[in-house]
Design a protein around this motif. Structure first.
Motif, PDB file in Angstrom:
ATOM      1  N   ASN A  87      13.185   0.932 -18.105  1.00  0.00           N
ATOM      2  CA  ASN A  87      14.096   0.722 -16.972  1.00  0.00           C
ATOM      3  C   ASN A  87      13.514   1.181 -15.642  1.00  0.00           C
ATOM      4  N   SER A  88      12.209   1.378 -15.577  1.00  0.00           N
ATOM      5  CA  SER A  88      11.566   1.830 -14.341  1.00  0.00           C
ATOM      6  C   SER A  88      10.723   0.701 -13.770  1.00  0.00           C
ATOM      7  N   ASN A  89      11.232   0.040 -12.757  1.00  0.00           N
ATOM      8  CA  ASN A  89      10.473  -1.021 -12.104  1.00  0.00           C
ATOM      9  C   ASN A  89       9.561  -0.480 -11.015  1.00  0.00           C
ATOM     10  N   ARG A  90       9.808   0.755 -10.598  1.00  0.00           N
ATOM     11  CA  ARG A  90       8.995   1.358  -9.543  1.00  0.00           C
ATOM     12  C   ARG A  90       8.741   2.822  -9.894  1.00  0.00           C
ATOM     13  N   LEU A  91       7.473   3.221  -9.770  1.00  0.00           N
ATOM     14  CA  LEU A  91       7.094   4.613 -10.000  1.00  0.00           C
ATOM     15  C   LEU A  91       6.372   5.142  -8.769  1.00  0.00           C
ATOM     16  N   PHE A  92       6.462   6.440  -8.577  1.00  0.00           N
ATOM     17  CA  PHE A  92       5.787   7.125  -7.482  1.00  0.00           C
ATOM     18  C   PHE A  92       4.690   7.999  -8.083  1.00  0.00           C
TER      19      PHE A  92
END
Length: 234
Positions: A87-92
Motif C-alpha cells: 500500500n505504499s506508492n511513495r517512499l522517502f
C-alpha cells in the motif's frame, strides 16, 4: 479547474525548472507559444496525448512521470508480498554526503499498475523539498522486484544513462516504518564505483543530528567491513 490538469501542470513546471529552462525557452523547444506553456503549467487547459509525449521528450523524462495518480485511492500495490512496500506508492529516503556534509533527501514513486512481476519506479535524488521533489539533482527510472527475503530496485539515470544504480533492501517482508537499503553503482563526483547506505521511510523523517548520525558510516559498520571486507547493510 480540473485537478488532473493542475497536477500534470505542476509536474511540467517542476521538471522544466529542474532543467533551468525559462518558459520561453521551453515553449521554443516544443513549438508552442509562451502563453500556451503557461496555461499548461497552471492547469488552465488540457494537454493532448501527442503533446504530452512531446513535452516528456523535451524534458528527457518518461511520460509516466507527468501523469497524475491518486495515491489515496490507488490499490494495486496492496497485493505486494513485501509488507514494508504494501500500500505504499511513495517512499522517502535519506543518505548522507560526507563530501558536502549534507543530508540528501530522495523520493521514490512506484506506479500503481504493475508490469508483470515488476513495478515501474521513479527515483528522485537530492530533492530540494518534498513538496516539489521533481526539482532535484538526479532523476532515475527503472523497476522494483520483490522476492521472499529481499527487494531489488534497478535504476538508470535519465540524464546520463551510463549511470546505473541498484538498491537492495533486506527483509522487506517485516512490518516496519523504516528500512535500511544499500545503493551500489557509479558516482560522477568523482567518477568511480560506490556503495551508499540509505534509510527508507513511509513518511518524511525529522531531519536532525540524530538522523544524520544514523546515516553516517558508524564504528559498527567499519567493524563489519573488516570482518567481511565489504560494506554490508542489514
Amino acid at each position: 479547474m480540473n485537478k488532473i490538469n493542475q497536477e500534470v501542470g505542476k509536474k511540467i513546471k517542476a521538471f522544466r525548472k529542474s532543467k533551468n529552462m525559462s518558459v520561453q525557452q521551453f515553449a521554443d523547444v516544443i513549438n508552442k507559444s509562451k502563453g500556451t506553456v503557461s496555461k499548461y503549467e497552471s492547469g488552465d487547459i488540457s494537454i493532448d496525448v501527442v503533446t504530452l509525449y512531446q513535452i516528456a521528450g523535451a524534458l528527457n523524462i518518461r511520460v509516466e512521470q507527468l501523469l497524475y495518480y491518486d495515491l489515496r485511492q490507488a490499490s494495486s500495490l496492496n497485493t505486494i508480498p513485501s509488507t514494508f512496500f504494501k500500500n505504499s506508492n511513495r517512499l522517502f529516503s535519506y543518505c548522507y554526503d560526507g563530501r558536502s556534509k549534507e543530508l540528501i533527501r530522495c523520493v521514490m514513486d512506484l506506479l500503481p499498475e504493475p508490469d508483470t512481476n515488476r513495478y515501474k519506479t521513479m527515483f528522485y535524488m537530492n530533492v530540494r523539498s518534498f513538496e516539489s521533489y521533481q526539482e532535484c539533482e538526479n532523476t532515475y527510472w527503472g523497476y522494483t522486484e520483490h522476492y521472499d527475503s529481499i527487494t531489488t530496485i534497478i535504476l538508470k539515470n535519465q540524464a546520463t544513462p551510463i549511470e546505473n544504480m541498484t538498491i537492495n533492501i533486506l527483509a522487506s517482508f517485516l512490518e516496519t516504518e523504516k528500512k535500511w537499503g544499500l545503493m551500489s553503482g557509479v558516482s560522477f563526483r568523482p567518477f568511480m564505483p560506490i556503495s551508499l547506505k540509505m534509510l527508507f521511510s513511509k513518511i518524511p523523517l525529522v531531519e536532525n543530528q540524530e538522523l544524520i548520525n544514523e546515516l553516517k558510516i558508524s564504528k559498527d559498520d567499519i567493524r563489519i567491513m573488516k570482518i567481511y571486507n565489504m560494506l554490508a547493510i542489514t
